[in-house]
Design an enzyme around this catalytic site. Structure first.
Site, PDB file in Angstrom:
ATOM      1  N   LYS A   1     -10.520  40.089 -73.880  1.00 57.93           N
ATOM      2  CA  LYS A   1     -10.093  41.374 -74.435  1.00 57.93           C
ATOM      3  C   LYS A   1     -10.145  42.363 -73.141  1.00 57.93           C
ATOM      4  O   LYS A   1     -10.856  42.786 -72.358  1.00 57.93           O
ATOM      5  CB  LYS A   1     -11.225  41.944 -75.258  1.00 57.93           C
ATOM      6  CG  LYS A   1     -10.796  43.230 -75.796  1.00 57.93           C
ATOM      7  CD  LYS A   1     -11.587  44.196 -76.277  1.00 57.93           C
ATOM      8  CE  LYS A   1     -12.082  45.383 -75.214  1.00 57.93           C
ATOM      9  NZ  LYS A   1     -10.879  46.409 -75.197  1.00 57.93           N
TER      10      LYS A   1
ATOM     11  N   SER B   1     -19.294  49.771 -68.444  1.00 55.67           N
ATOM     12  CA  SER B   1     -20.345  50.647 -68.417  1.00 55.67           C
ATOM     13  C   SER B   1     -21.622  50.361 -68.674  1.00 55.67           C
ATOM     14  O   SER B   1     -21.659  49.453 -69.641  1.00 55.67           O
ATOM     15  CB  SER B   1     -19.849  52.129 -69.002  1.00 55.67           C
ATOM     16  OG  SER B   1     -19.781  51.577 -70.249  1.00 55.67           O
TER      17      SER B   1
ATOM     18  N   GLU C   1     -22.015  43.360 -66.002  1.00 56.48           N
ATOM     19  CA  GLU C   1     -21.903  43.904 -64.424  1.00 56.48           C
ATOM     20  C   GLU C   1     -21.504  45.250 -64.769  1.00 56.48           C
ATOM     21  O   GLU C   1     -20.420  45.440 -65.268  1.00 56.48           O
ATOM     22  CB  GLU C   1     -20.761  42.848 -63.744  1.00 56.48           C
ATOM     23  CG  GLU C   1     -20.955  43.126 -62.427  1.00 56.48           C
ATOM     24  CD  GLU C   1     -19.920  44.292 -61.908  1.00 56.48           C
ATOM     25  OE1 GLU C   1     -20.502  45.298 -62.022  1.00 56.48           O
ATOM     26  OE2 GLU C   1     -19.057  44.181 -61.440  1.00 56.48           O
TER      27      GLU C   1
ATOM     28  N   CYS D   1     -17.105  49.484 -59.073  1.00 53.16           N
ATOM     29  CA  CYS D   1     -18.345  49.169 -59.358  1.00 53.16           C
ATOM     30  C   CYS D   1     -19.408  49.380 -58.175  1.00 53.16           C
ATOM     31  O   CYS D   1     -20.263  50.052 -58.399  1.00 53.16           O
ATOM     32  CB  CYS D   1     -18.540  48.145 -60.287  1.00 53.16           C
ATOM     33  SG  CYS D   1     -18.076  46.600 -59.511  1.00 53.16           S
TER      34      CYS D   1
ATOM     35  N   GLU E   1     -23.311  57.362 -61.977  1.00 52.07           N
ATOM     36  CA  GLU E   1     -22.066  56.889 -61.378  1.00 52.07           C
ATOM     37  C   GLU E   1     -20.888  58.021 -61.724  1.00 52.07           C
ATOM     38  O   GLU E   1     -20.990  58.190 -62.675  1.00 52.07           O
ATOM     39  CB  GLU E   1     -21.784  55.486 -61.996  1.00 52.07           C
ATOM     40  CG  GLU E   1     -20.570  55.026 -61.666  1.00 52.07           C
ATOM     41  CD  GLU E   1     -20.639  53.207 -61.936  1.00 52.07           C
ATOM     42  OE1 GLU E   1     -20.478  53.252 -63.316  1.00 52.07           O
ATOM     43  OE2 GLU E   1     -20.366  52.485 -61.344  1.00 52.07           O
TER      44      GLU E   1
HETATM   45  P1  NAI Z   1     -16.270  50.784 -71.130  1.00 51.35           P
HETATM   46  O1  NAI Z   1     -17.676  50.228 -70.548  1.00 51.35           O
HETATM   47  O2  NAI Z   1     -16.596  51.497 -72.399  1.00 51.35           O
HETATM   48  O3  NAI Z   1     -15.243  49.678 -71.030  1.00 51.35           O
HETATM   49  C1  NAI Z   1     -15.190  48.556 -70.693  1.00 51.35           C
HETATM   50  C2  NAI Z   1     -14.729  47.539 -71.653  1.00 51.35           C
HETATM   51  O4  NAI Z   1     -15.560  47.449 -72.689  1.00 51.35           O
HETATM   52  C3  NAI Z   1     -13.315  47.744 -72.132  1.00 51.35           C
HETATM   53  O5  NAI Z   1     -12.570  46.633 -72.476  1.00 51.35           O
HETATM   54  C4  NAI Z   1     -13.794  48.522 -73.620  1.00 51.35           C
HETATM   55  O6  NAI Z   1     -12.728  48.456 -74.418  1.00 51.35           O
HETATM   56  C5  NAI Z   1     -14.862  47.789 -73.988  1.00 51.35           C
HETATM   57  N1  NAI Z   1     -15.672  48.219 -75.087  1.00 51.35           N
HETATM   58  C6  NAI Z   1     -15.824  49.547 -75.250  1.00 51.35           C
HETATM   59  N2  NAI Z   1     -16.680  49.721 -76.210  1.00 51.35           N
HETATM   60  C7  NAI Z   1     -17.099  48.587 -76.541  1.00 51.35           C
HETATM   61  C8  NAI Z   1     -17.952  48.232 -77.693  1.00 51.35           C
HETATM   62  N3  NAI Z   1     -18.748  49.006 -78.442  1.00 51.35           N
HETATM   63  N4  NAI Z   1     -18.416  46.796 -77.781  1.00 51.35           N
HETATM   64  C9  NAI Z   1     -17.854  45.885 -76.888  1.00 51.35           C
HETATM   65  N5  NAI Z   1     -16.720  46.216 -75.992  1.00 51.35           N
HETATM   66  C10 NAI Z   1     -16.539  47.539 -75.836  1.00 51.35           C
HETATM   67  O7  NAI Z   1     -15.768  51.787 -69.866  1.00 51.35           O
HETATM   68  P2  NAI Z   1     -14.735  52.945 -70.141  1.00 51.35           P
HETATM   69  O8  NAI Z   1     -15.080  53.658 -71.352  1.00 51.35           O
HETATM   70  O9  NAI Z   1     -13.392  52.466 -69.786  1.00 51.35           O
HETATM   71  O10 NAI Z   1     -15.403  53.716 -68.636  1.00 51.35           O
HETATM   72  C11 NAI Z   1     -16.337  54.773 -68.827  1.00 51.35           C
HETATM   73  C12 NAI Z   1     -17.263  54.799 -67.565  1.00 51.35           C
HETATM   74  O11 NAI Z   1     -17.891  53.244 -67.336  1.00 51.35           O
HETATM   75  C13 NAI Z   1     -16.422  55.024 -66.294  1.00 51.35           C
HETATM   76  O12 NAI Z   1     -16.340  56.398 -66.087  1.00 51.35           O
HETATM   77  C14 NAI Z   1     -17.432  54.304 -65.289  1.00 51.35           C
HETATM   78  O13 NAI Z   1     -18.332  55.167 -64.819  1.00 51.35           O
HETATM   79  C15 NAI Z   1     -17.844  53.068 -66.058  1.00 51.35           C
HETATM   80  N6  NAI Z   1     -17.244  51.738 -65.694  1.00 51.35           N
HETATM   81  C16 NAI Z   1     -17.603  50.923 -64.983  1.00 51.35           C
HETATM   82  C17 NAI Z   1     -16.738  49.739 -64.609  1.00 51.35           C
HETATM   83  C18 NAI Z   1     -17.519  48.802 -63.746  1.00 51.35           C
HETATM   84  O14 NAI Z   1     -16.891  47.867 -63.410  1.00 51.35           O
HETATM   85  N7  NAI Z   1     -18.889  48.727 -63.556  1.00 51.35           N
HETATM   86  C19 NAI Z   1     -15.500  49.657 -65.002  1.00 51.35           C
HETATM   87  C20 NAI Z   1     -15.047  50.567 -65.922  1.00 51.35           C
HETATM   88  C21 NAI Z   1     -15.589  51.637 -66.200  1.00 51.35           C
END
Ligand code: NAI
Ligand code: MG
Length: 491
Positions: free
Chosen positions: A177, A231, A252, A286, A385
């Site tokens: 996904k 996140s 991660e 990250c 972050e």
């Molecule tokens: P997110 O953690 O919500 O999204 C990452 C993935 O998780 C996406 O594919 C999303 O569709 C999926 N996801 C969202 N809610 C979910 C759930 N309840 N169950 C399973 N999967 C789910 O991050 P988002 O909203 O895109 O970005 C928010 C913040 O997260 C950013 O501002 C940043 O600080 C952080 N982030 C960190 C990353 C990293 O590499 N550690 C990468 C992207 C964002």
């Protein structure tokens, strides 16, 4: 093809028939439409992956046979580098040369795990001495099962590769996904899988939103492992969902990585690596070294050189030449970073440069390279972050103070140290509570070495041998070579 899901080797419309727009953040406009999957599609994809695992040929092939398929996938991706790099620029906003790096690393990742699979046969079935007469034992590695791979938007195709390549090499089957923010390159894996002859169901791809696809995928009882990058709040939800059926997880989750710069460092090298550490990929990394600690004697000269270089940084559309700072991935993230900058100003920190959208770009989501100095260590910009081109820089007076400040964080993904004194570098590196430590640089990432964090930065390791074994179960096979043991049957 793009408004379809890839399930069981077929391109199918989602059960709901719905789609959603994909936005080019560099223009602030939609440029494609993809299928909006839901729980019913998750169920179909997971069941296809389950069948492919339980009954299909994929997990039963030898490691070497699987390695050969991965090698084909690598070659097919390599043939499309230009096209895929451009697609990543449009979807994510990053500069083209950085997108090319991503896709080259994707190819490298498939080749690396092809090699690992091919070399693994000789290590399979290790004998282990059990210290008992008449017993022998051996340890065998077997594919873990059905994997749900949930990936973010910052390195869309590459973060998928870090999961899909080792999982397939191990013999697992996968439901991938991508982030709803950057779904385009993930779909290409479906075309690559078809062309490489991956069996139906071994890789399934669902575009859609977190709550509608990610959540049901991490809750699905037929999934054995969820591999996630993103996140902390979402990682925590996934961990809770996985707890229900005691699934294996890897998380991660990013961080607030420190970079300690001692005053004996070369000033230009410090400027270069501090900038690379936070402005590469717009700081949407990250492991970005977003908290910099500089030994006091070098503090003001370094701030001056950094702000002079930031003023020269070319900001603009990722396809334009010489751009070093592309667009922020979407409007929401742009807003989030601007809010963090406002909170930084309110905290009393000194805004050294940047802090706003550049005036010369009228469309798209851009931000200037931003530096805060003298940041209160209880301010949210120092602790949380931001995931954008915003760096916080503070002075320190002693090695012990620098290390204490660096480690004073809920996170522990990356960390960096710079000094001409290599013994000091080693000492500090060993004292840093983080999964990845860079000496005299920040961010270079190699596929051979483990990637992952301490503390709230996550659980488990990707890449290298560690990222391969994370998709393998461990089985002991113990044999008895004597006659009746003599416990119940005497004489
Ligand atoms: P997110 O953690 O919500 O999204 C990452 C993935 O998780 C996406 O594919 C999303 O569709 C999926 N996801 C969202 N809610 C979910 C759930 N309840 N169950 C399973 N999967 C789910 O991050 P988002 O909203 O895109 O970005 C928010 C913040 O997260 C950013 O501002 C940043 O600080 C952080 N982030 C960190 C990353 C990293 O590499 N550690 C990468 C992207 C964002
Ligand atoms: Mg996009």
């Amino acid at each position: 093809m793009t408004a379809r899901l890839f399930i069981d080797g077929q391109w199918v419309a989602p059960v709901s028939g719905e789609t959603f727009d994909v936005i080019d953040p560099g223009k602030g406009k939609p440029f494609a439409e993809v299928a909006r999957a839901g729980a019913a599609d998750v169920d179909l994809a997971v069941k296809a992956a389950r069948r492919a695992f339980d009954e299909g040929p994929w997990p039963k092939l030898s490691f070497a046979e699987r390695g050969a398929v991965l090698r084909k996938m690598a070659a097919l991706i390599s043939d499309r580098i230009d096209e895929l790099a451009e697609l990543e620029v449009r979807d994510n906003g990053k500069p083209l040369p950085e997108a090319r790096w991503d896709i080259e690393d994707v190819v490298g990742c498939f080749e690396y795990y092809a090699d690992m699979a091919e070399g693994f046969a000789s290590e399979q079935s290790q004998p282990v001495s059990v210290g008992a007469d008449d017993f022998t034992s051996r340890v065998r590695k077997e594919p873990l099962g059905v994997v749900g791979a949930i990936v973010p938007w910052n390195f869309p195709m590459l973060m998928a590769a870090w999961k899909v390549a080792p999982a397939l090499a191990a013999g697992c089957t996968v439901v991938l996904k991508p982030s709803e923010v950057t779904p385009m390159t993930a779909l290409v894996y479906g075309e690559i899988a078809e062309a490489a002859g991956l069996p139906a169901g071994a890789l399934n791809i669902l575009t859609g939103f977190g709550p509608e696809v990610g959540a049901p995928l991490s809750e699905h009882p037929l999934v054995d492992k969820v591999a996630f990058t993103g996140s902390v709040p979402t990682g925590s939800k996934i961990m809770q969902a996985a707890a229900q059926d005691v699934k294996t997880i890897s998380l991660e989750l990013g961080g607030k990585s420190p970079f300690i710069v001692f005053a004996d460092s070369d000033l230009e090298a410090a400027v270069e690596w501090i900038m690379f550490g936070i402005f590469w990929n717009q700081g949407e990394v990250c492991s970005a070294t977003s908290r910099v600690l500089v030994e006091r004697e070098m503090y003001e000269p370094l701030l001056e050189r950094l702000s002079a270089e930031c003023a020269k940084l070319k900001i603009g559309y990722g396809m334009d030449e010489d751009v070093l700072l592309g667009a922020i991935v979407n409007e929401a993230q742009h807003r989030k970073i601007l809010a963090a900058i406002e909170s930084g100003k309110e905290s009393g920190a000194r805004l050294v440069c940047g802090g706003k959208a550049p005036a010369h770009l009228s469309e798209g989501y851009y931000l200037e390279a931003t530096i805060f100095a003298d940041v209160p260590t209880d301010a949210s910009i120092w602790k949380e972050e931001i995931f954008g081109p915003v760096v916080c820089i503070n002075p320190f007076d002693s090695e012990a103070e620098a290390l204490r400040e660096a480690n004073d964080s809920e996170f522990g993904l990356g960390a960096a140290v710079m000094s001409k004194d290599l013994e000091r570098c080693d000492r500090v590196a060993e004292g840093l509570r983080a999964g990845i430590v860079w000496i005299n640089c920040s961010q270079p990432t190699f596929i051979e070495v483990p990637w992952g964090g301490y503390k709230r930065s996550g659980i488990g390791r990707e890449l290298g041998r560690w990222g391969f074994e994370a998709y393998l179960e461990t089985k002991q096979i113990t044999s008895y070579h004597g006659g009746p043991w003599g416990w119940y049957i005497k004489g």
